[in-house]
Motif scaffolding. Structure first.
Motif: not given
Length: 311
Positions: A212-222
């Protein structure tokens, strides 16, 4: 009836559990064709379920945890027939000093969310109450706190809308959100029936999660373009070791437990000996929950941590 407003606090899955919400079973058997109609896996005998739920509450109280049972806090003929109401975990979750109220991804659950959340709103400090975005759904069996800065969410079935959920969580202090998509089966209905945090630093997981792939979202990303990772790399980066469970179709006894602190776990009797052999440094408090599991949930689904101390 609770007489005062309660203040939530929780930043982990394994801080010392001080206060917890539960909801005792409705006094109705679920038999024959009714089983699939209410989303259960097997027939449900209310008297046995009530006794097992009571024993679970006693184990929590004996540990020193304050147990709030909202089953008697609602007066409604419909409430008395909502057999899924016992799965209080899905209705909401405490993160930090906030009580986040969820939205069901299945219309079957809407009434018990409605009644349970009326109670939670009445007895939680108003400033602490938050609701997820109206365009999203989130059942908190799909929500796992990895750290005070990171959570893991399943959006494969009942919980939906990754970007909206990530944006909301960033607004309350989360820095990183990992999303997975589980198969739409009763064996993987929610995240907590295929994985969990055990004790201080062990992440136990179904073997199929290797793929299973984990899609990672970060608050620091623009932007909201995700990064991708394997689940073990994602988890290990946050200080956990991953333990892969046996390759079985149904892992409810193995995964759906609740940590009482970093050394103590309340868990189904069925898996105590298994874990004692593998992780003997942890104390296991076993309880019979066979009847309660017929609704495709177990101890974690039946409990909503409200206050955990970080000890």
């Amino acid at each position: 009836m609770l007489k005062q407003k309660l203040k939530p606090y929780c930043y982990s899955e394994n801080g010392t559990l001080k206060e917890v919400f539960v909801c005792s079973p409705a006094n109705h058997n679920v038999l024959g064709s009714e089983v699939s109609a209410v989303g259960f896996a097997e027939e449900f005998i209310a008297e046995k379920a009530y006794d097992q739920h009571y024993q679970m509450k006693m184990k929590l109280k004996n540990f020193g945890c304050t147990v709030h049972d909202l089953s008697t806090e609602v007066i409604s003929p419909l409430w008395d027939r909502l057999v899924n109401r016992i799965f209080i975990r899905d209705v909401g979750a405490v993160f930090g000093e906030n009580m986040i109220l969820g939205t069901p991804g299945n219309e079957l659950r809407q009434p018990d969310f409605y009644f349970s959340q009326i109670f939670l709103k009445s007895f939680t400090e108003k400033r602490a109450l938050l609701s997820i975005p109206s365009s999203s759904s989130l059942e908190f069996g799909d929500f796992l706190i990895i750290s005070p800065e990171c959570v893991l969410i399943n959006t494969g079935h009942r919980s939906q809308n990754r970007i909206e959920l990530a944006s909301f969580l960033f607004s309350i202090g989360v820095e990183e959100v990992g999303f997975v998509s589980l198969p739409k089966t009763i064996e993987s209905l929610h995240l907590d029936v295929v994985c969990n945090i055990l004790g201080k630093d062990i992440f136990i997981a179904a073997s199929f999660l290797r793929f299973s792939a984990v899609s990672i979202f970060k608050s620091s990303s623009v932007s909201y373009e995700p990064e991708y990772s394997t689940i073990d790399n994602f988890i290990e980066r946050h200080g956990y070791s991953v333990f892969w469970l046996p390759n079985k179709d149904y892992l409810l006894d193995y995964t759906n437990f609740i940590n009482l602190n970093k050394q103590t776990v309340l868990i189904s009797n069925e898996s105590v000996s298994y874990y004692q052999e593998i992780f003997p440094h942890i104390e296991y408090i076993g309880v019979d929950v066979k009847q309660l599991q017929h609704g495709a949930g177990s101890i974690r689904c039946l409990t909503m941590p409200f206050v955990r101390e970080q000890k």
